[in-house]
Design a protein around this motif. Structure first.
Motif, PDB file in Angstrom:
ATOM      1  N   ARG A 108       0.883  -1.304  -0.033  1.00 14.33           N
ATOM      2  CA  ARG A 108      -0.003   0.113   0.036  1.00 14.33           C
ATOM      3  C   ARG A 108       0.811   1.396   0.051  1.00 14.33           C
ATOM      4  NH1 ARG A 108      -4.843  -1.983   4.168  1.00 14.33           N
ATOM      5  NH2 ARG A 108      -5.891  -3.180   2.549  1.00 14.33           N
ATOM      6  N   ARG A 132      -7.721  -1.442  -3.338  1.00 15.02           N
ATOM      7  CA  ARG A 132      -9.279  -0.859  -3.356  1.00 15.02           C
ATOM      8  C   ARG A 132      -9.661  -1.049  -1.727  1.00 15.02           C
ATOM      9  NH1 ARG A 132      -9.651  -3.171  -8.371  1.00 15.02           N
ATOM     10  NH2 ARG A 132     -10.702  -4.934  -7.587  1.00 15.02           N
ATOM     11  N   GLY A 133      -8.958  -1.942  -0.909  1.00 14.90           N
ATOM     12  CA  GLY A 133      -9.594  -2.203   0.430  1.00 14.90           C
ATOM     13  C   GLY A 133     -10.376  -3.300   0.221  1.00 14.90           C
ATOM     14  N   GLN A 134     -10.485  -4.107  -0.724  1.00 10.49           N
ATOM     15  CA  GLN A 134     -11.266  -5.443  -0.926  1.00 10.49           C
ATOM     16  C   GLN A 134     -10.503  -6.680  -0.201  1.00 10.49           C
ATOM     17  OE1 GLN A 134     -11.905  -5.043  -5.209  1.00 10.49           O
ATOM     18  NE2 GLN A 134     -14.169  -4.562  -4.806  1.00 10.49           N
ATOM     19  N   GLY A 183      -8.824  -5.971   4.397  1.00 11.09           N
ATOM     20  CA  GLY A 183      -9.413  -4.701   5.279  1.00 11.09           C
ATOM     21  C   GLY A 183      -9.681  -5.011   6.510  1.00 11.09           C
ATOM     22  N   SER A 212      -6.659  -3.299   8.722  1.00  8.60           N
ATOM     23  CA  SER A 212      -6.485  -2.159   8.344  1.00  8.60           C
ATOM     24  C   SER A 212      -5.823  -1.498   9.367  1.00  8.60           C
ATOM     25  CB  SER A 212      -7.704  -1.284   8.031  1.00  8.60           C
ATOM     26  OG  SER A 212      -8.725  -1.167   8.910  1.00  8.60           O
TER      27      SER A 212
END
Length: 200
Positions: free
Chosen positions: A147, A179-181, A184, A187
């Motif tokens: 990221r 995309r955070g899929q 997640g 996080s």
């Protein structure tokens, strides 16, 4: 003049076979399904897996981790009466839910309902997240690094493919992390790792 058919154009003998089947991962976990045309359904699983868009996220994660070709696509029970196909699938699904629920990649305890979840305890859910997932090939630190790189160099051509090769996953996984899929649920861990990395 005789015509020779290419071996790649041979008809699929499973194309019109109705059966209950399993897709078995190298780690022993498996997805159970049923279809009136198993050969076509196998092709559908492979196609969606390659594109990173399989509706079963557990099976997609297994494809991403081990590679589609490492999975065994096998018939479990051939069904000759189509009106009994779903009932046969349910019989096998219930059997495996009783015998080895931890190995099932299915998300539903009900035949024909792929996207409704099997009820699992919070401890089991927690164990399957992030690095606790048996299919996880990335660590929280790796996700943080991915990221961070995407944040700094996201517009660089070919970056996602390069990251996929470096971390041993497919490009679709990198895009879903972006995309955070994917990942997640960790996080906060990723945020802490990023903060530590930037402070170093």
């Amino acid at each position: 003049m005789s015509k020779h058919k290419s071996p790649h154009n041979k008809p699929n003998p499973l194309r019109t076979v109705a059966a209950v089947y399993r897709i078995v991962a190298p780690d022993g976990r498996f997805y159970l399904g049923a279809s009136k045309r198993v050969g076509r359904r196998f092709s559908d699983h492979r196609s969606k897996g390659r594109r990173g868009c399989h509706e079963n996220v557990n099976l997609q994660a297994s494809f991403d981790t081990h590679g589609i070709d490492a999975h065994q696509f096998v018939l479990l029970a051939r069904v000759y009466e189509l009106d009994k196909l779903e009932a046969t699938e349910q019989t096998w699904l219930s059997f495996f839910l009783d015998e080895c629920p931890e190995k099932l990649l299915n998300r539903s305890p009900t035949a024909g309902k792929a996207n409704t979840g099997i009820r699992r305890t919070e401890s089991v859910k927690a164990a399957r997240r992030g690095e606790g997932n048996a299919n996880a090939s990335l660590s929280a630190a790796s996700v943080a690094a991915i990221r961070s790189t995407l944040s700094e160099r996201g517009s660089e051509w070919g970056l996602r493919s390069k990251l996929a090769r470096e971390h041993g996953v497919c490009t679709a996984t990198i895009s879903k992390i972006e995309r955070g899929q994917r990942w997640g649920s960790i996080s906060p861990v990723v945020k802490e790792a990023l903060e530590c990395a930037s402070a170093a």
